[in-house]
Design a protein around this motif. Structure first.
Motif, mmCIF file in Angstrom:
data_model
loop_
_atom_site.group_PDB
_atom_site.id
_atom_site.type_symbol
_atom_site.label_atom_id
_atom_site.label_comp_id
_atom_site.label_asym_id
_atom_site.label_seq_id
_atom_site.Cartn_x
_atom_site.Cartn_y
_atom_site.Cartn_z
ATOM 1 N N ASP A 45 -9.381 -32.427 -4.518
ATOM 2 C CA ASP A 45 -8.737 -31.429 -5.369
ATOM 3 C C ASP A 45 -7.835 -30.541 -4.521
ATOM 4 N N PHE A 46 -6.980 -29.756 -5.196
ATOM 5 C CA PHE A 46 -6.047 -28.890 -4.463
ATOM 6 C C PHE A 46 -5.704 -27.668 -5.319
ATOM 7 N N GLN A 47 -5.306 -26.636 -4.600
ATOM 8 C CA GLN A 47 -4.867 -25.389 -5.220
ATOM 9 C C GLN A 47 -3.788 -24.774 -4.329
ATOM 10 N N PHE A 48 -2.597 -24.501 -4.934
ATOM 11 C CA PHE A 48 -1.529 -23.847 -4.189
ATOM 12 C C PHE A 48 -1.718 -22.334 -4.239
ATOM 13 N N ARG A 49 -1.280 -21.667 -3.174
ATOM 14 C CA ARG A 49 -1.286 -20.208 -3.175
ATOM 15 C C ARG A 49 -0.312 -19.697 -2.111
ATOM 16 N N ILE A 50 0.111 -18.450 -2.298
ATOM 17 C CA ILE A 50 0.789 -17.704 -1.231
ATOM 18 C C ILE A 50 -0.247 -16.722 -0.737
ATOM 19 N N THR A 51 -0.813 -16.983 0.415
ATOM 20 C CA THR A 51 -1.964 -16.212 0.877
ATOM 21 C C THR A 51 -1.603 -14.762 1.150
ATOM 22 N N ASP A 52 -0.497 -14.537 1.843
ATOM 23 C CA ASP A 52 -0.054 -13.181 2.169
ATOM 24 C C ASP A 52 1.466 -13.164 2.168
ATOM 25 N N PRO A 53 2.098 -12.650 1.095
ATOM 26 C CA PRO A 53 3.565 -12.672 1.011
ATOM 27 C C PRO A 53 4.239 -11.981 2.187
ATOM 28 N N THR A 54 3.607 -10.952 2.778
ATOM 29 C CA THR A 54 4.243 -10.238 3.889
ATOM 30 C C THR A 54 4.365 -11.116 5.124
ATOM 31 N N VAL A 55 3.528 -12.153 5.199
ATOM 32 C CA VAL A 55 3.561 -13.085 6.335
ATOM 33 C C VAL A 55 4.238 -14.399 5.930
ATOM 34 N N ASP A 56 3.994 -14.820 4.701
ATOM 35 C CA ASP A 56 4.417 -16.152 4.257
ATOM 36 C C ASP A 56 5.852 -16.190 3.752
ATOM 37 N N ILE A 57 6.486 -15.041 3.555
ATOM 38 C CA ILE A 57 7.867 -14.993 3.063
ATOM 39 C C ILE A 57 8.708 -14.178 4.029
ATOM 40 N N ALA A 58 9.879 -14.703 4.383
ATOM 41 C CA ALA A 58 10.869 -13.947 5.152
ATOM 42 C C ALA A 58 12.125 -13.830 4.300
ATOM 43 N N ALA A 59 12.753 -12.633 4.320
ATOM 44 C CA ALA A 59 13.917 -12.393 3.461
ATOM 45 C C ALA A 59 14.808 -11.339 4.100
ATOM 46 N N VAL A 60 16.079 -11.331 3.668
ATOM 47 C CA VAL A 60 17.042 -10.317 4.126
ATOM 48 C C VAL A 60 17.792 -9.783 2.924
ATOM 49 N N GLY A 61 18.306 -8.561 3.081
ATOM 50 C CA GLY A 61 19.144 -7.986 2.040
ATOM 51 C C GLY A 61 20.503 -8.647 2.042
ATOM 52 N N SER A 62 20.951 -9.107 0.900
ATOM 53 C CA SER A 62 22.232 -9.808 0.836
ATOM 54 C C SER A 62 23.401 -8.863 1.065
ATOM 55 N N THR A 63 23.262 -7.615 0.639
ATOM 56 C CA THR A 63 24.333 -6.635 0.828
ATOM 57 C C THR A 63 24.236 -5.963 2.187
ATOM 58 N N SER A 64 23.033 -5.496 2.509
ATOM 59 C CA SER A 64 22.853 -4.729 3.744
ATOM 60 C C SER A 64 22.697 -5.610 4.976
ATOM 61 N N ALA A 65 22.289 -6.872 4.776
ATOM 62 C CA ALA A 65 21.971 -7.805 5.870
ATOM 63 C C ALA A 65 20.742 -7.369 6.648
ATOM 64 N N ASP A 66 20.000 -6.391 6.149
ATOM 65 C CA ASP A 66 18.789 -5.922 6.817
ATOM 66 C C ASP A 66 17.623 -6.854 6.510
ATOM 67 N N ILE A 67 16.768 -7.077 7.497
ATOM 68 C CA ILE A 67 15.545 -7.848 7.269
ATOM 69 C C ILE A 67 14.619 -7.037 6.363
ATOM 70 N N ILE A 68 14.070 -7.684 5.339
ATOM 71 C CA ILE A 68 13.139 -7.008 4.452
ATOM 72 C C ILE A 68 11.806 -6.856 5.176
ATOM 73 N N SER A 69 11.417 -5.614 5.375
ATOM 74 C CA SER A 69 10.218 -5.345 6.148
ATOM 75 C C SER A 69 8.971 -5.712 5.357
ATOM 76 N N PRO A 70 7.846 -5.986 6.046
ATOM 77 C CA PRO A 70 6.619 -6.396 5.341
ATOM 78 C C PRO A 70 6.175 -5.418 4.265
ATOM 79 N N GLU A 71 6.344 -4.098 4.509
ATOM 80 C CA GLU A 71 5.902 -3.137 3.498
ATOM 81 C C GLU A 71 6.747 -3.187 2.227
ATOM 82 N N ASN A 72 7.888 -3.864 2.296
ATOM 83 C CA ASN A 72 8.750 -3.995 1.119
ATOM 84 C C ASN A 72 8.674 -5.380 0.490
#
Length: 693
Positions: free
Chosen positions: A481-508
């Motif tokens: 059997d299997f189950q998908f999950r995102i265990t911790d979005p602050t670790v499992d996702i990396a993103a940047v602001g498209s306008t500001s080009a700033d890295i989205i910090s974990p608290e955000n």
């Protein structure tokens, strides 16, 4: 009540008192002025086409008895009139202006020279006046569109030919007053109507700053007024312009920081014929229902929108000095208002956008074709299934997701179980694909995508569906059997602001564990299902219960081609009963209604768990399972039993690889010598209730 009116009424009452000829008072009715007599001496205007205008108001007063009014005589006098000038003449009780007491289509007019007279008797039915009360009435009429200009008239009611009787005795009531006159009206030519509209971008709200992420922000107020107009005005279109603080004027991307433009009148959003969700240098508001601005009045509209990014850096909204940007007509004439009769004023206020740090919220999407809410099974070799879904919502600016890690938990799970895993958005666009699992153990694996370019706009949350094929024969392990999950979005996702080009910090990056409590999917060779038989779901049966009584029956169906062996049966009893009851579980003959054939298990509860005797069911065949009381124990009248299969997998079966023709555990070996145990039977049926007499 005015002093003059009170004096008039008192005088009328005094004049009405008649000498008493005997002990009985004479029933009487009188006409009394409702309006002050001084008002009735004033000359008023009326116009061709006037409808339901009031030309006379008066009281009827009853004296000495309840009075039944049989008729009221209306007369008029005037100059330069003709028959048909005054139409649809109606008598109303002032207490009910909706239904006339009587109506005449037209009053006949007789003229000698320019002097004219006319009259009509309103014959009435059921009009009763309460004793010693004043009852108000009025006369309304229409003026014909071709009425004689310069003609005049004055209406009055008179005791001449009016009649009334006493309700008690039937005696003819005495009419004690002569006449009550209305005002004199002169028919004037209808004045020429001209619509005029002023559109003002107001000085409030004042210039200010607004943070990205602000919703329903007030950018401008617009006043529509009809000062100087001789008719009401209907506004069907307004075009709003936006002057941005940076970028090329008119370039679409410079306006994208503001979305979801809405025009309000008070607290109501005005519906438009086309969407105004996308901002531009001009945005057209074509109103579904035109805005009516009454003659000489004003209406204030408010422009609100969402601020999703700092694109454009600032915005100044107004209605420009361009008659093409306003569509308005006279409500009566229907004439388009243009030129000197349409004016636009005001420059709007500068609203500067302050860029707040971008935020990304991750949330679970559950349901059919999304993340399963309950445990489920899937057939080996199934393609294109959806096993996980989540939503990304951006705030303060568009956000680009650059990497994503999805954890896969199983008990166990292996690389061959899931094939061709891909990310697909709500529009069916494939965002990313991947190869095999990366596993730290046989129960915990993950997929990771890097160098992603997934854009999430604040105005449009993005839903991502995780789709996968199930490995085929000799590739996937049955029972895994299997189950998908995102265990911790602050670790499992990396993103940047498209306008500001700033890295989205974990608290955000917000959301916590996504999918941790969702349903698990188990791989099976084919569907084996359990269904309710008797008593029917929802039914209540009261009967004698003794040893040998069947409390319920289920049907197990093998929808596959290979023979299975039923190994586990766990049932739940939702009834209430006393003492200890002994139960037996029987299987029927295959494809037969010979229900009590093979004893599978006994126990003091209906949770039989692992069966004492396993029972086979061939491919395409079925058997019934019957639950029988073997010892009723201390059960009493009113005790009840309601049996069900509470959870997926409460019934289990095994299948031989030799019957399948392929290895059910290729992660371990590729022979056909094994039996795959513990496979789940689908279904969670419940039976009706049996109650002991």
């Amino acid at each position: 009540m005015s002093k003059k009116l009170l004096i008039g009424i008192v005088a009328a009452v005094v004049l009405m008192i008649a000498p008493i000829a005997s002990a009985a008072l004479i029933p009487a009715m009188t006409f009394v002025y409702l309006e002050p007599i001084s008002t009735n001496k004033e000359i008023a205007s009326t116009f061709p086409g006037d409808i339901k205008k009031t030309y006379l108001q008066f009281y009827l007063r009853s004296l000495n008895d309840k009075i039944i009014v049989n008729s009221v005589r209306l007369e008029l006098k005037g100059t330069k009139l003709k028959t048909g000038d005054i139409k649809n003449v109606s008598l109303y009780s002032k207490n009910n202006k909706n239904i006339p007491l009587a109506t005449v289509p037209s009053i006949p007019i007789n003229c000698i020279g320019t002097s004219c007279t006319g009259g009509y008797n309103f014959n009435l039915t059921g009009l009763t006046l309460v004793k010693n009360t004043f009852s108000p009435f009025l006369i309304q009429a229409d003026i014909a569109s071709d009425a004689t200009i310069g003609g005049d008239f004055q209406m009055y009611v008179t005791n001449k030919m009016s009649s009334a009787t006493a309700a008690t005795t039937g005696a003819v009531a005495k009419l004690n007053s002569s006449s009550v006159y209305g005002r004199k009206y002169v028919v004037h030519a209808t004045p020429e109507q001209t619509g005029k509209l002023n559109v003002i971008t107001m000085t409030t709200p004042v210039a200010s700053t607004v943070a990205t992420g602000t919703q329903n922000f007030t950018f401008a107020n617009f006043e529509l007024n009809t000062y100087g107009s001789s008719e009401d005005v209907k506004v069907s279109k307004l075009v709003v312009t936006d002057i941005v603080g940076s970028g090329v004027e008119g370039a679409t991307d410079n306006y994208s920081g503001v979305t979801n433009l809405k025009m309000y009148q008070g607290s109501n959003v005005l519906a438009t014929a086309s969407s105004t969700a996308t901002n531009a240098n001009i945005v057209k508001f074509n109103f579904v229902s035109p805005i009516t601005v009454l003659k000489g009045k004003s209406v204030v509209l408010t422009l609100k929108a969402d601020v999703v990014s700092s694109k454009g850096t600032s915005h100044t909204f107004k209605i420009a000095q361009n008659d093409d940007y306003v569509m308005a007509v006279g409500a009566n004439t229907g004439n388009t208002i243009t030129g000197n009769n349409l004016n636009e004023y005001g420059n709007g206020q500068l609203m500067t956008v302050v860029q707040e740090a971008g935020k990304l919220t991750v949330s679970l999407v559950s349901g059919v074709n999304a993340t399963p809410t309950e445990n489920q099974t899937v057939n080996i070799g199934t393609t294109g299934g959806t096993y996980f879904a989540f939503k990304l919502t951006a705030q303060n600016e568009p956000i680009k997701v650059t990497s994503l890690k999805l954890t896969v938990n199983g008990s166990p799970v292996n690389d061959g179980d899931l094939q061709n895993v891909k990310l697909v958005d709500q529009n069916g666009t494939v965002l990313a694909t991947t190869g095999g699992l990366i596993c730290s153990s046989n129960t915990t694996c993950y997929y990771k995508w890097i160098m992603l370019d997934i854009l999430v706009n604040p105005s449009t949350p993005l839903t991502i569906y995780v789709k996968s094929d199930i490995g085929g024969k000799n590739i996937a392990n049955l029972g895994n059997d299997f189950q998908f999950r995102i265990t911790d979005p602050t670790v499992d996702i990396a993103a940047v602001g498209s306008t500001s080009a700033d890295i989205i910090s974990p608290e955000n990056i917000l959301g916590g564990t996504i999918g941790g409590n969702s349903g698990r999917t188990t791989i099976v060779p084919f569907f084996v299902t359990v269904k309710a038989d008797v008593p029917a779901p929802g039914s209540v049966v009261e009967q004698t219960i003794v040893a040998g009584t069947v409390l319920g029956r289920f049907k197990v169906i093998n929808n596959g081609s290979a023979q299975i062996e039923l190994t586990n049966v766990k049932l739940q009893d939702n009834g209430t009963h006393t003492g200890t009851v002994l139960y037996k579980l029987y299987a029927s003959q295959e494809n037969s209604s010979n229900y009590i054939d093979t004893l599978l298990a006994t126990g003091t509860s209906v949770d039989f768990s692992t069966l004492s005797t396993f029972i086979t069911i061939n491919g395409g065949a079925y058997r019934y399972l019957s639950i029988m009381v073997s010892n009723i124990g201390d059960a009493v009248a009113g005790d009840s039993w309601q049996l069900s299969v509470a959870s997926l997998g409460d019934l289990k079966y095994g299948v031989a690889e030799s019957g399948l023709g392929y290895s059910g555990n290729p992660a371990d070996d590729n022979d056909l010598a094994d039996t795959v145990p513990g496979l789940m039977v689908n279904g969670k049926p419940y039976l009706g209730t049996i109650s002991k007499k």
